[in-house]
Design an enzyme around this catalytic site. Structure first.
Site, PDB file in Angstrom:
ATOM      1  N   SER A   1     -45.605  41.818 -50.327  1.00  0.00           N
ATOM      2  CA  SER A   1     -45.001  40.485 -50.369  1.00  0.00           C
ATOM      3  C   SER A   1     -44.925  40.111 -51.842  1.00  0.00           C
ATOM      4  CB  SER A   1     -45.906  39.497 -49.621  1.00  0.00           C
ATOM      5  OG  SER A   1     -45.566  38.168 -49.940  1.00  0.00           O
TER       6      SER A   1
ATOM      7  N   TYR B   1     -54.012  35.745 -46.774  1.00  0.00           N
ATOM      8  CA  TYR B   1     -52.786  36.544 -46.885  1.00  0.00           C
ATOM      9  C   TYR B   1     -52.584  37.038 -48.325  1.00  0.00           C
ATOM     10  CZ  TYR B   1     -47.722  37.532 -46.263  1.00  0.00           C
ATOM     11  OH  TYR B   1     -46.477  38.116 -46.201  1.00  0.00           O
TER      12      TYR B   1
HETATM   13  N1  NAP Z   1     -40.759  36.991 -43.516  1.00  0.00           N
HETATM   14  C1  NAP Z   1     -41.109  36.871 -44.781  1.00  0.00           C
HETATM   15  O1  NAP Z   1     -40.686  35.917 -45.455  1.00  0.00           O
HETATM   16  C2  NAP Z   1     -41.974  37.926 -45.431  1.00  0.00           C
HETATM   17  C3  NAP Z   1     -42.103  37.880 -46.827  1.00  0.00           C
HETATM   18  C4  NAP Z   1     -42.893  38.828 -47.450  1.00  0.00           C
HETATM   19  C5  NAP Z   1     -43.550  39.789 -46.718  1.00  0.00           C
HETATM   20  N2  NAP Z   1     -43.408  39.808 -45.369  1.00  0.00           N
HETATM   21  C6  NAP Z   1     -44.147  40.842 -44.646  1.00  0.00           C
HETATM   22  O2  NAP Z   1     -43.296  41.600 -43.827  1.00  0.00           O
HETATM   23  C7  NAP Z   1     -44.029  42.099 -42.712  1.00  0.00           C
HETATM   24  C8  NAP Z   1     -43.274  41.758 -41.435  1.00  0.00           C
HETATM   25  O3  NAP Z   1     -43.204  40.350 -41.333  1.00  0.00           O
HETATM   26  P1  NAP Z   1     -42.078  39.574 -40.499  1.00  0.00           P
HETATM   27  O4  NAP Z   1     -41.513  38.550 -41.383  1.00  0.00           O
HETATM   28  O5  NAP Z   1     -41.183  40.535 -39.832  1.00  0.00           O
HETATM   29  O6  NAP Z   1     -43.016  38.812 -39.466  1.00  0.00           O
HETATM   30  P2  NAP Z   1     -42.915  38.573 -37.898  1.00  0.00           P
HETATM   31  O7  NAP Z   1     -41.494  38.424 -37.478  1.00  0.00           O
HETATM   32  O8  NAP Z   1     -43.858  37.476 -37.651  1.00  0.00           O
HETATM   33  O9  NAP Z   1     -43.465  39.942 -37.273  1.00  0.00           O
HETATM   34  C9  NAP Z   1     -44.801  40.314 -37.485  1.00  0.00           C
HETATM   35  C10 NAP Z   1     -45.057  41.638 -36.815  1.00  0.00           C
HETATM   36  O10 NAP Z   1     -46.434  41.981 -37.037  1.00  0.00           O
HETATM   37  C11 NAP Z   1     -47.080  42.164 -35.774  1.00  0.00           C
HETATM   38  N3  NAP Z   1     -48.454  41.635 -35.835  1.00  0.00           N
HETATM   39  C12 NAP Z   1     -48.861  40.444 -36.291  1.00  0.00           C
HETATM   40  N4  NAP Z   1     -50.191  40.320 -36.158  1.00  0.00           N
HETATM   41  C13 NAP Z   1     -50.643  41.479 -35.585  1.00  0.00           C
HETATM   42  C14 NAP Z   1     -51.905  41.974 -35.176  1.00  0.00           C
HETATM   43  N5  NAP Z   1     -53.021  41.254 -35.311  1.00  0.00           N
HETATM   44  N6  NAP Z   1     -51.970  43.211 -34.649  1.00  0.00           N
HETATM   45  C15 NAP Z   1     -50.861  43.956 -34.488  1.00  0.00           C
HETATM   46  N7  NAP Z   1     -49.625  43.539 -34.847  1.00  0.00           N
HETATM   47  C16 NAP Z   1     -49.522  42.320 -35.384  1.00  0.00           C
HETATM   48  C17 NAP Z   1     -46.251  41.351 -34.788  1.00  0.00           C
HETATM   49  O11 NAP Z   1     -46.449  41.875 -33.487  1.00  0.00           O
HETATM   50  P3  NAP Z   1     -46.154  40.970 -32.154  1.00  0.00           P
HETATM   51  O12 NAP Z   1     -44.674  40.954 -31.973  1.00  0.00           O
HETATM   52  O13 NAP Z   1     -46.827  41.662 -31.063  1.00  0.00           O
HETATM   53  O14 NAP Z   1     -46.689  39.610 -32.431  1.00  0.00           O
HETATM   54  C18 NAP Z   1     -44.845  41.573 -35.308  1.00  0.00           C
HETATM   55  O15 NAP Z   1     -44.343  42.801 -34.864  1.00  0.00           O
HETATM   56  C19 NAP Z   1     -45.417  41.459 -42.785  1.00  0.00           C
HETATM   57  O16 NAP Z   1     -46.331  42.348 -43.367  1.00  0.00           O
HETATM   58  C20 NAP Z   1     -45.192  40.278 -43.711  1.00  0.00           C
HETATM   59  O17 NAP Z   1     -46.356  39.912 -44.381  1.00  0.00           O
HETATM   60  C21 NAP Z   1     -42.638  38.907 -44.696  1.00  0.00           C
END
Ligand code: NAP
Length: 236
Positions: free
Chosen positions: A130, A143
């Site tokens: 991130s 985080y």
């Molecule tokens: N969106 C942003 O702005 C952003 C920015 C920087 C970095 N990121 C990073 O990108 C990655 C994906 O994020 P996203 O934005 O796609 O988020 P998201 O839509 O909330 O998806 C999160 C994913 O992680 C899984 N997850 C969450 N907690 C978990 C746990 N305790 N055990 C197993 N699986 C878990 C969820 O599974 P379920 O579907 O089963 O809940 C889902 O598949 C993350 O590492 C996040 O930190 C995101």
């Protein structure tokens, strides 16, 4: 490398960035296993699905051997699963702190160590960081610390496991997924207004960087930042 027939594991492949990466890997001809916490309708898309909470220590240990047994190997591991727990740093709940570090440092470390046992030379491990791997952010101390740690893990494994395994990372900036669900439209507009690119990333933007990295042959321990220029100005 040609990705056709390669086997990939994407944690958190059920939604958002993970789902976009699964689609991109499938489009390249990969066999893809995913994890999520609940049973979504994704097994249609993914070749294997592990409903598992990765914040539970050792919960992930059985995954890689099962993938190898069922899909014939493992060539790509994407440590993507992540979550944010909000609260001021002086009142941050210990359970949220533990959950953050287990999910975003320990599980990636254990999955990587497991995968390395089976990965042939030229394989790739990609950690999803991130912009919070490089700067502070308010009210999500677990985080921020976990994402800084995942950057450290990326570099440590990269130098230890080169030349056989390429360990690299992608650092997304603000990306339109469920992770931003609690953000008000006004806050989103403000953040876009102070982002050089004037917009948020799409999950597909991040998947594009993944496909570039897993095709690379001479990149070790690097981070591709996909953030519409956010870090270039240090958030100022
Ligand atoms: N969106 C942003 O702005 C952003 C920015 C920087 C970095 N990121 C990073 O990108 C990655 C994906 O994020 P996203 O934005 O796609 O988020 P998201 O839509 O909330 O998806 C999160 C994913 O992680 C899984 N997850 C969450 N907690 C978990 C746990 N305790 N055990 C197993 N699986 C878990 C969820 O599974 P379920 O579907 O089963 O809940 C889902 O598949 C993350 O590492 C996040 O930190 C995101």
């Amino acid at each position: 490398m040609s990705l056709k027939g390669k086997v990939a594991l994407v944690t958190g492949g059920t939604r958002g960035i993970g789902l976009a990466m699964v689609k991109a890997l499938k489009a390249e001809g990969c066999k893809v296993a995913i994890t999520g916490r609940e049973r979504h309708n994704l097994p249609v898309l993914a070749d294997m699905y592990f409903p598992i909470d990765l914040s539970v220590r050792k919960g992930s240990m059985a995954i890689v051997p099962l993938i190898v047994q069922e899909l014939g190997g493992i060539d790509i591991l994407v440590n993507n699963a992540g979550a944010q727990f909000h609260g001021p740093a002086n009142k941050y709940k210990l359970k949220d702190w533990d959950h953050s570090l287990e999910l975003m440092i320990t599980a990636p470390a254990m999955l990587s160590a497991n995968a390395k046992r089976y990965m042939p030379p030229g394989s790739h491990i990609i950690n999803i960081l991130s912009t919070a791997s490089f700067q502070g952010a308010r009210n999500i101390v677990g985080y921020v610390v976990a994402k800084h740690g995942l950057l450290g893990l990326t570099r440590a494994l990269a130098i230890e496991w080169a030349p056989d395994i390429h360990v690299n990372a992608i650092a997304p900036g603000l990306t339109e997924t469920d992770m931003l669900a609690d953000m008000t439209p006004e806050r989103k507009e403000f953040l876009k207004s102070i982002t050089p690119g004037g917009k948020f990333c799409t999950p597909e933007d991040i998947a594009e960087a993944l496909i570039y990295l897993v095709n690379s042959k001479s990149i070790y321990g690097q981070v591709i930042t996909v953030d519409n220029g956010w870090l270039a100005k240090q958030g100022g």
